[in-house]
Scaffold this motif. Sequence first.
Motif, PDB file in Angstrom:
ATOM      1  N   PHE A  33     -14.038 -47.068  97.476  1.00 26.35           N
ATOM      2  CA  PHE A  33     -13.592 -46.228  98.596  1.00 26.35           C
ATOM      3  C   PHE A  33     -12.157 -46.587  98.959  1.00 26.35           C
ATOM      4  O   PHE A  33     -11.667 -47.656  98.628  1.00 26.35           O
ATOM      5  CB  PHE A  33     -14.527 -46.343  99.802  1.00 26.35           C
ATOM      6  N   THR A  34     -11.498 -45.670  99.590  1.00 25.10           N
ATOM      7  CA  THR A  34     -10.086 -45.831  99.908  1.00 25.10           C
ATOM      8  C   THR A  34      -9.881 -45.638 101.403  1.00 25.10           C
ATOM      9  O   THR A  34     -10.505 -44.776 102.015  1.00 25.10           O
ATOM     10  CB  THR A  34      -9.261 -44.746  99.169  1.00 25.10           C
ATOM     11  N   HIS A  35      -9.025 -46.460 101.981  1.00 29.11           N
ATOM     12  CA  HIS A  35      -8.637 -46.209 103.364  1.00 29.11           C
ATOM     13  C   HIS A  35      -7.546 -45.149 103.310  1.00 29.11           C
ATOM     14  O   HIS A  35      -6.425 -45.410 102.864  1.00 29.11           O
ATOM     15  CB  HIS A  35      -8.132 -47.488 104.041  1.00 29.11           C
ATOM     16  N   TRP A  36      -7.876 -43.941 103.750  1.00 29.64           N
ATOM     17  CA  TRP A  36      -6.970 -42.799 103.613  1.00 29.64           C
ATOM     18  C   TRP A  36      -5.653 -42.995 104.349  1.00 29.64           C
ATOM     19  O   TRP A  36      -4.617 -42.438 103.973  1.00 29.64           O
ATOM     20  CB  TRP A  36      -7.657 -41.520 104.091  1.00 29.64           C
ATOM     21  N   GLU A  37      -5.643 -43.822 105.385  1.00 28.73           N
ATOM     22  CA  GLU A  37      -4.404 -43.976 106.158  1.00 28.73           C
ATOM     23  C   GLU A  37      -3.355 -44.824 105.457  1.00 28.73           C
ATOM     24  O   GLU A  37      -2.187 -44.481 105.457  1.00 28.73           O
ATOM     25  CB  GLU A  37      -4.728 -44.592 107.521  1.00 28.73           C
ATOM     26  N   CYS A  38      -3.786 -45.941 104.860  1.00 28.83           N
ATOM     27  CA  CYS A  38      -2.796 -46.825 104.239  1.00 28.83           C
ATOM     28  C   CYS A  38      -2.921 -46.862 102.724  1.00 28.83           C
ATOM     29  O   CYS A  38      -2.099 -47.477 102.051  1.00 28.83           O
ATOM     30  CB  CYS A  38      -2.898 -48.236 104.820  1.00 28.83           C
ATOM     31  N   GLY A  39      -3.951 -46.223 102.191  1.00 30.24           N
ATOM     32  CA  GLY A  39      -4.076 -46.122 100.739  1.00 30.24           C
ATOM     33  C   GLY A  39      -4.695 -47.320 100.041  1.00 30.24           C
ATOM     34  O   GLY A  39      -4.728 -47.393  98.820  1.00 30.24           O
ATOM     35  N   THR A  40      -5.184 -48.299 100.811  1.00 31.24           N
ATOM     36  CA  THR A  40      -5.803 -49.466 100.190  1.00 31.24           C
ATOM     37  C   THR A  40      -7.144 -49.089  99.567  1.00 31.24           C
ATOM     38  O   THR A  40      -7.948 -48.390 100.179  1.00 31.24           O
ATOM     39  CB  THR A  40      -6.026 -50.576 101.235  1.00 31.24           C
ATOM     40  N   GLU A  41      -7.337 -49.576  98.343  1.00 28.81           N
ATOM     41  CA  GLU A  41      -8.576 -49.272  97.636  1.00 28.81           C
ATOM     42  C   GLU A  41      -9.507 -50.478  97.619  1.00 28.81           C
ATOM     43  O   GLU A  41      -9.079 -51.609  97.449  1.00 28.81           O
ATOM     44  CB  GLU A  41      -8.230 -48.905  96.195  1.00 28.81           C
ATOM     45  N   TYR A  42     -10.788 -50.200  97.799  1.00 29.34           N
ATOM     46  CA  TYR A  42     -11.792 -51.262  97.759  1.00 29.34           C
ATOM     47  C   TYR A  42     -12.865 -50.894  96.744  1.00 29.34           C
ATOM     48  O   TYR A  42     -13.334 -49.759  96.720  1.00 29.34           O
ATOM     49  CB  TYR A  42     -12.471 -51.419  99.118  1.00 29.34           C
ATOM     50  N   THR A  43     -13.245 -51.861  95.915  1.00 30.41           N
ATOM     51  CA  THR A  43     -14.331 -51.619  94.967  1.00 30.41           C
ATOM     52  C   THR A  43     -15.638 -52.116  95.569  1.00 30.41           C
ATOM     53  O   THR A  43     -15.736 -53.264  95.989  1.00 30.41           O
ATOM     54  CB  THR A  43     -14.069 -52.350  93.636  1.00 30.41           C
ATOM     55  N   GLY A  44     -16.611 -51.219  95.641  1.00 29.81           N
ATOM     56  CA  GLY A  44     -17.924 -51.616  96.124  1.00 29.81           C
ATOM     57  C   GLY A  44     -18.680 -52.345  95.034  1.00 29.81           C
ATOM     58  O   GLY A  44     -18.974 -53.525  95.155  1.00 29.81           O
ATOM     59  N   TYR A  45     -18.934 -51.654  93.954  1.00 31.04           N
ATOM     60  CA  TYR A  45     -19.563 -52.323  92.822  1.00 31.04           C
ATOM     61  C   TYR A  45     -19.392 -51.521  91.538  1.00 31.04           C
ATOM     62  O   TYR A  45     -19.026 -50.354  91.572  1.00 31.04           O
ATOM     63  CB  TYR A  45     -21.042 -52.597  93.093  1.00 31.04           C
ATOM     64  N   TYR A  46     -19.650 -52.195  90.429  1.00 34.08           N
ATOM     65  CA  TYR A  46     -19.571 -51.565  89.125  1.00 34.08           C
ATOM     66  C   TYR A  46     -20.981 -51.348  88.596  1.00 34.08           C
ATOM     67  O   TYR A  46     -21.837 -52.201  88.737  1.00 34.08           O
ATOM     68  CB  TYR A  46     -18.823 -52.458  88.141  1.00 34.08           C
ATOM     69  N   GLU A  47     -21.172 -50.191  87.993  1.00 39.81           N
ATOM     70  CA  GLU A  47     -22.484 -49.885  87.448  1.00 39.81           C
ATOM     71  C   GLU A  47     -22.376 -49.725  85.937  1.00 39.81           C
ATOM     72  O   GLU A  47     -21.626 -48.897  85.445  1.00 39.81           O
ATOM     73  CB  GLU A  47     -22.966 -48.580  88.089  1.00 39.81           C
ATOM     74  N   THR A  48     -23.114 -50.550  85.220  1.00 40.33           N
ATOM     75  CA  THR A  48     -23.172 -50.434  83.763  1.00 40.33           C
ATOM     76  C   THR A  48     -24.644 -50.347  83.387  1.00 40.33           C
ATOM     77  O   THR A  48     -25.521 -50.497  84.246  1.00 40.33           O
ATOM     78  CB  THR A  48     -22.578 -51.684  83.075  1.00 40.33           C
TER      79      THR A  48
END
Length: 110
Positions: A33-48
Amino acid sequence: MEVTCDVCGKSFTIDVQIREREYKGEKVREHYFTHWECGTEYTGYYETAETKHLSEERKRIRDDVQLASRLGNEEEVRKLVKMDKKLKKQQLGIKKELEKYFKERGQNDR
Ligand SMILES: [Zn+2]
């Protein structure tokens, strides 16, 4: 769900998105997900395929734990909890490895 952004300190509502990436020829679904205001991206998890399998196994173990504790079978509960810990460790290991891999290649490589 509302969280506080680590970078700018403002709170915002999470809007999880999924993108497909590749790790050594295998498809990985990244939930982020991304914080739309400052553009910082966060990864929740990876699915394989492997993490999916591990999640299913852990879900099954949780059900078994409930059943075993209802039956008062403490030895079985202990065994299951130990198994679950092992799987959790595997999951975390995969996450760390993927994080490192994608970090080295940059966020924009899709
Ligand atoms: Zn922010």
